[in-house]
Scaffold this active site. Sequence first.
Site: not given
Ligand code: NAP
Length: 242
Positions: A11, A86, A151
């Site tokens: 996702r 990611n 984080y």
């Molecule tokens: P998200 O919607 O919460 O999705 C997180 C993803 O990581 C999910 O597919 C989840 O799969 C997977 N995941 C979590 N723990 C895991 C593990 N131990 N092993 C393998 N997969 C795992 O996150 P997002 O917002 O798209 O963020 C993606 C990346 O961008 C992250 O690194 C986040 O820190 C970074 N980021 C996001 C933002 C933001 O505003 N959204 C801003 C800056 C940086 P499951 O559900 O199967 O666990």
Amino acid sequence: MATAIVTGASRGIGAAIARELAARGHDVVVNCSGSIDKAEAVAAACREQGVRALAMAWDVSDFAACQTAVRQIRDELDAPTILVNNAGITADGLLLRMKEEQFDRVLQVNLKGAFNMMQACASVMVRARTGRIINLSSVAGVMGNAGQVNYAASKAGIIGMTKSAAKELGARGITVNAIAPGFIATDMTDALPAEVRERAERQIALGRFGRPEEIAALAGFLASDGAGYITGQVIVADGGLG
Ligand code: NAP
């Protein structure tokens, strides 16, 4: 065309990156830790682009599981020469109240997970003498953020790791870069309280949260031949927040 691994691609930003890489003609592994049905749906969308795509669940914080997954991908698809680290989690709390497990788990997944995957893939890329590694950092790792010492530490660590690996691997034709997104509309930011989201929107020059596709477009570029002379960089995509 290459074989790409996108961790945490069931996702949000990871799913958008998987779709972007598939649209660019790469075979894609869509990783998740538990939500395999969602990962399978993303893989199916990738296959509609005419590429091969596998949904695979493993925990990136598990060193041995990362090694096993990369071996399996090499056997079933090809040697992976694009890696997008990611997968990420949050477990927010103020410094004075943060539990030890809250700190450890976030570091294990966000930072150690990226190390595990880089080590598993780098040997394959060194043999291929080509590779693209893209690590998801965050503006929190650049600027800090109250309530996120765990984080922010993990995302600042990603920056140091990216720059060091770029220096080690450059001579082998492998680039290593980081993307530092600001607020992007995903499940991760949906979990924020409404007042935090509204305050953030007021601080963003563009006045809105970013879309996962806007980060995916940047990742797609960094994975492309056109980005062949860019390495060791942290590219901020925050709508003018910083
Ligand atoms: P998200 O919607 O919460 O999705 C997180 C993803 O990581 C999910 O597919 C989840 O799969 C997977 N995941 C979590 N723990 C895991 C593990 N131990 N092993 C393998 N997969 C795992 O996150 P997002 O917002 O798209 O963020 C993606 C990346 O961008 C992250 O690194 C986040 O820190 C970074 N980021 C996001 C933002 C933001 O505003 N959204 C801003 C800056 C940086 P499951 O559900 O199967 O666990």
